[in-house]
Design an enzyme around this catalytic site. Structure first.
Site, PDB file in Angstrom:
ATOM      1  N   ASP A   1       7.286  -8.152  14.493  1.00 39.46           N
ATOM      2  CA  ASP A   1       8.507  -8.939  14.694  1.00 39.46           C
ATOM      3  C   ASP A   1       8.850  -8.851  16.169  1.00 39.46           C
ATOM      4  O   ASP A   1       8.058  -8.320  16.961  1.00 39.46           O
ATOM      5  CB  ASP A   1       9.626  -8.379  13.791  1.00 39.46           C
TER       6      ASP A   1
ATOM      7  N   LYS B   1       3.530  -2.090   8.402  1.00 36.11           N
ATOM      8  CA  LYS B   1       2.855  -3.035   9.312  1.00 36.11           C
ATOM      9  C   LYS B   1       3.861  -3.966   9.975  1.00 36.11           C
ATOM     10  O   LYS B   1       3.803  -5.194   9.835  1.00 36.11           O
ATOM     11  CB  LYS B   1       1.790  -3.841   8.570  1.00 36.11           C
TER      12      LYS B   1
ATOM     13  N   THR C   1      -8.754  -4.843   7.568  1.00 34.75           N
ATOM     14  CA  THR C   1     -10.090  -4.653   6.980  1.00 34.75           C
ATOM     15  C   THR C   1     -10.377  -5.684   5.891  1.00 34.75           C
ATOM     16  O   THR C   1     -11.506  -5.798   5.425  1.00 34.75           O
ATOM     17  CB  THR C   1     -10.220  -3.235   6.403  1.00 34.75           C
TER      18      THR C   1
ATOM     19  N   LYS D   1       0.635   7.632   1.474  1.00 32.01           N
ATOM     20  CA  LYS D   1       0.888   6.383   2.193  1.00 32.01           C
ATOM     21  C   LYS D   1       1.765   5.483   1.329  1.00 32.01           C
ATOM     22  O   LYS D   1       1.371   5.067   0.239  1.00 32.01           O
ATOM     23  CB  LYS D   1      -0.422   5.665   2.524  1.00 32.01           C
TER      24      LYS D   1
ATOM     25  N   ARG E   1      -7.368   2.285  -4.143  1.00 33.21           N
ATOM     26  CA  ARG E   1      -7.722   2.082  -5.552  1.00 33.21           C
ATOM     27  C   ARG E   1      -8.879   2.952  -6.028  1.00 33.21           C
ATOM     28  O   ARG E   1      -8.952   3.255  -7.223  1.00 33.21           O
ATOM     29  CB  ARG E   1      -8.030   0.596  -5.774  1.00 33.21           C
TER      30      ARG E   1
ATOM     31  N   ASP F   1       3.613   2.649   5.685  1.00 29.38           N
ATOM     32  CA  ASP F   1       2.713   1.574   6.138  1.00 29.38           C
ATOM     33  C   ASP F   1       3.368   0.219   5.916  1.00 29.38           C
ATOM     34  O   ASP F   1       3.003  -0.521   5.004  1.00 29.38           O
ATOM     35  CB  ASP F   1       1.388   1.704   5.362  1.00 29.38           C
TER      36      ASP F   1
HETATM   37  O1  C5P Z   1      -7.148   0.176  -2.507  1.00 31.41           O
HETATM   38  P1  C5P Z   1      -7.629   0.181  -1.088  1.00 31.41           P
HETATM   39  O2  C5P Z   1      -8.442   1.407  -0.744  1.00 31.41           O
HETATM   40  O3  C5P Z   1      -8.306  -1.098  -0.670  1.00 31.41           O
HETATM   41  O4  C5P Z   1      -6.278   0.309  -0.236  1.00 31.41           O
HETATM   42  C1  C5P Z   1      -6.259   0.263   1.151  1.00 31.41           C
HETATM   43  C2  C5P Z   1      -4.868   0.523   1.626  1.00 31.41           C
HETATM   44  O5  C5P Z   1      -4.860   0.493   3.053  1.00 31.41           O
HETATM   45  C3  C5P Z   1      -3.838  -0.495   1.170  1.00 31.41           C
HETATM   46  O6  C5P Z   1      -2.625   0.219   0.957  1.00 31.41           O
HETATM   47  C4  C5P Z   1      -3.669  -1.435   2.350  1.00 31.41           C
HETATM   48  O7  C5P Z   1      -2.371  -1.953   2.435  1.00 31.41           O
HETATM   49  C5  C5P Z   1      -3.940  -0.496   3.523  1.00 31.41           C
HETATM   50  N1  C5P Z   1      -4.465  -1.111   4.746  1.00 31.41           N
HETATM   51  C6  C5P Z   1      -5.622  -1.879   4.764  1.00 31.41           C
HETATM   52  N2  C5P Z   1      -6.057  -2.441   5.937  1.00 31.41           N
HETATM   53  C7  C5P Z   1      -5.412  -2.218   7.075  1.00 31.41           C
HETATM   54  C8  C5P Z   1      -4.256  -1.407   7.074  1.00 31.41           C
HETATM   55  C9  C5P Z   1      -3.837  -0.846   5.881  1.00 31.41           C
HETATM   56  O8  C5P Z   1      -6.261  -2.047   3.733  1.00 31.41           O
HETATM   57  N3  C5P Z   1      -5.859  -2.709   8.216  1.00 31.41           N
END
Ligand code: C5P
Length: 238
Positions: A63, A60, A117, A31, A210, A58
């Site tokens: 626009d 997002k 989230t 991703k 992470r 990703d």
């Molecule tokens: O590190 P972590 O597991 O929190 O990363 C979550 C990833 O998912 C990040 O790259 C974030 O940009 C992406 N994301 C998110 N919530 C969303 C869509 C994508 O956390 N609704």
């Protein structure tokens, strides 16, 4: 299906390639998000594709429809397998993304983010109804996304139970970020689930960030996440 997408949230192309190396071979989707795309741009997508990864771009997008159509077409031409838009951009905008992505002729699919989230009802910005009905909103955004031709939605694993109940068995494709294998720290995410919980709830593509990429040994952390997933799938079949 319960596949994994690994969030390559790193600052340079070199770091992305080093992470890919540390993860080792596997079917996981890479991703590419805003950080890596802002620093390394299309080269990051091309390099990961060359290394055999499917790429989930990703960005997002949110626009006007015409701009999103053009961006989705460019992402498709670049070879992105999956791209994200915000469902709150509206049905016309999501449809423009689907059409733009399809125009590249490379099979690029679109998934629409419902409610991030990192947000929960207490931390929503102004402009959302109070009290906020998260479940009904996510369900309505799923219906909107499907009408617009999107493959599915991005939502919290915790949203899946309510969605499934409302859909009366009509299947849908879900991408779930906020996944914390074995209860790893939540960081800035508010609505998190373990790998086992997301699998049990029927998530299709689980985003691991992470918890894997910041681990001392990302390959071992990924192996543990795969084992957690496989055990959860096995217990579903029992
Ligand atoms: O590190 P972590 O597991 O929190 O990363 C979550 C990833 O998912 C990040 O790259 C974030 O940009 C992406 N994301 C998110 N919530 C969303 C869509 C994508 O956390 N609704």
């Amino acid at each position: 299906m319960s596949a994994f997408a690994i969030a390559f949230d790193v600052g340079t192309l070199e770091q992305a390639l080093a992470l890919d190396e540390r993860l080792g071979p596997g079917p996981e989707v890479a991703k590419v998000g805003l950080q890596l795309f802002a620093s390394a741009g299309p080269a990051a997508v091309r390099a990961l594709k060359e290394r055999g990864r499917r790429v989930f771009l990703d960005l997002k997008l949110h626009d006007i429809p015409n701009t999103v159509r053009g961006a989705a077409a460019a992402a498709g031409a670049l070879g992105a397998d999956l791209i994200t838009v915000h469902a709150t951009g509206g049905e016309e905008m999501v449809r423009a993304a689907v059409e733009g992505a399809a125009s590249a002729g490379q099979g690029t699919r679109v998934v629409a983010v419902t409610i991030l989230t990192s947000l929960d009802p207490a931390s929503l910005p102004p402009g959302f109804a109070r009290p906020f009905d998260l479940e009904a909103t996510v369900a309505a955004l799923l219906e909107l996304s499907e009408r617009a031709g999107a493959l599915g939605i991005v939502c919290s694993a915790a949203d899946l139970t309510g969605l499934r109940a409302r859909r009366h068995g009509r299947p849908f494709f879900s991408v779930t970020p906020g996944i914390r294998p074995g209860g790893a720290p939540a960081h800035d995410q508010k609505r998190v689930a373990t790998v086992a919980e997301a699998v049990a709830l029927g998530a299709d593509l689980l985003v691991l960030g992470r918890a894997i990429t910041a681990a001392a040994d990302p390959r071992a952390a990924l192996a543990a996440a795969r084992a957690e997933r496989d055990a959860a799938l096995a217990s579903l079949q029992r």
